[in-house]
Write a protein that holds these residues in place. Structure first.
Motif, PDB file in Angstrom:
ATOM      1  N   GLN A 133       9.575  -0.432  -7.254  1.00 53.52           N
ATOM      2  CA  GLN A 133       9.221   0.979  -7.384  1.00 53.52           C
ATOM      3  C   GLN A 133       9.781   1.609  -8.661  1.00 53.52           C
ATOM      4  OE1 GLN A 133      10.214   1.771  -3.009  1.00 53.52           O
ATOM      5  NE2 GLN A 133       8.620   3.273  -3.422  1.00 53.52           N
ATOM      6  N   CYS A 165       6.326   7.391   1.428  1.00 54.09           N
ATOM      7  CA  CYS A 165       6.744   6.440   0.400  1.00 54.09           C
ATOM      8  C   CYS A 165       6.871   7.197  -0.919  1.00 54.09           C
ATOM      9  CB  CYS A 165       5.685   5.344   0.276  1.00 54.09           C
ATOM     10  SG  CYS A 165       6.111   4.086  -0.935  1.00 54.09           S
ATOM     11  N   LEU A 166       7.950   6.947  -1.644  1.00 53.02           N
ATOM     12  CA  LEU A 166       8.146   7.636  -2.927  1.00 53.02           C
ATOM     13  C   LEU A 166       7.046   7.282  -3.924  1.00 53.02           C
ATOM     14  CD1 LEU A 166      12.027   7.320  -3.311  1.00 53.02           C
ATOM     15  CD2 LEU A 166      10.724   9.355  -2.656  1.00 53.02           C
ATOM     16  N   HIS A 174       9.289  -1.613   5.957  1.00 54.23           N
ATOM     17  CA  HIS A 174       8.546  -0.905   4.911  1.00 54.23           C
ATOM     18  C   HIS A 174       8.961  -1.416   3.524  1.00 54.23           C
ATOM     19  CE1 HIS A 174       6.959   3.072   3.147  1.00 54.23           C
ATOM     20  NE2 HIS A 174       7.604   2.503   2.140  1.00 54.23           N
ATOM     21  N   GLU A 175      10.290  -1.548   3.302  1.00 51.06           N
ATOM     22  CA  GLU A 175      10.772  -1.967   1.977  1.00 51.06           C
ATOM     23  C   GLU A 175      10.493  -3.449   1.712  1.00 51.06           C
ATOM     24  OE1 GLU A 175      11.329   0.390   0.110  1.00 51.06           O
ATOM     25  OE2 GLU A 175      11.790   1.960   1.555  1.00 51.06           O
ATOM     26  N   HIS A 209       7.151  -3.911   0.437  1.00 46.36           N
ATOM     27  CA  HIS A 209       7.028  -3.640  -1.004  1.00 46.36           C
ATOM     28  C   HIS A 209       7.276  -4.902  -1.832  1.00 46.36           C
ATOM     29  CE1 HIS A 209       6.374   0.612  -1.665  1.00 46.36           C
ATOM     30  NE2 HIS A 209       7.329   0.971  -0.832  1.00 46.36           N
TER      31      HIS A 209
HETATM   32 NI    NI Z   1       7.721   2.836   0.082  1.00 49.16          NI
END
Ligand code: NI
Length: 171
Positions: free
Chosen positions: A51, A94-95, A136-137, A140
């Motif tokens: 990210q 999510c950022l 979730h992470e 990614h």
């Molecule tokens: Ni996220």
């Protein structure tokens, strides 16, 4: 040092599969520091290295409440080794998909193997919000976003919206 920018949809980097960390060295520790800086600045409760544009298997989390002291957690090369059949529904955000929230169904509990900041193998059992955030992470790190767990209709709608926003920003 200014915080690193968080990349957002539809940035193609978000779809990269991140590389395994072979050695927890000063470069990785610096990356962890930059991830916390970007995550707290946002603010957010979880971040994967990709990210901030770094395709490495590193995850930072802090699930402390607003008035609680910081509780930073680092997971290097995290891997889910067991998931419960029982599921949970949590509203996720999510950022990298700012201002979009939707309920996602995932296993309620997971067991995770990872390396800590000293490069030592660790194993943890997670439930509740920690289980959701870890999944979730870790998604990614495999180029998967939480919108991939939604219906195609919802996912397409989100993709279209963020593609339009990006085009407008680019002029
Ligand atoms: Ni996220």
């Amino acid at each position: 040092m200014a915080p690193r920018d968080i990349i957002v949809l539809p940035d193609k980097k978000l779809r990269l599969v991140s590389e395994t960390v072979t050695k927890v060295d000063s470069g990785i520790l610096k990356l962890v520091e930059e991830m916390f800086q970007a995550m707290y600045e946002a603010p957010g409760i979880g971040l994967a290295a990709i990210q901030i544009g770094e395709p490495r298997r590193v995850v930072t989390l802090d699930l402390a409440g607003k008035d609680e002291p910081k509780a930073p957690q680092v997971f290097i090369n995290p891997e889910i080794v067991w998931s419960s059949e029982e599921t949970n529904v949590h509203e996720e955000g999510c950022l990298s998909i700012p201002d979009y929230y939707e309920e996602v169904t995932r296993p309620a509990e997971v067991k995770v193997k990872f390396l800590d900041q000293e490069g030592k193998p660790q194993e943890g059992h997670a439930s509740g919000i920690l289980a959701t955030c870890l999944q979730h992470e870790i998604d990614h790190l495999n180029g998967v976003l939480f919108i991939d767990h939604l219906s195609k209709l919802k996912r397409d709608r989100v993709l279209k919206k963020y593609t339009k926003v990006a085009k407008r920003a680019a002029g």
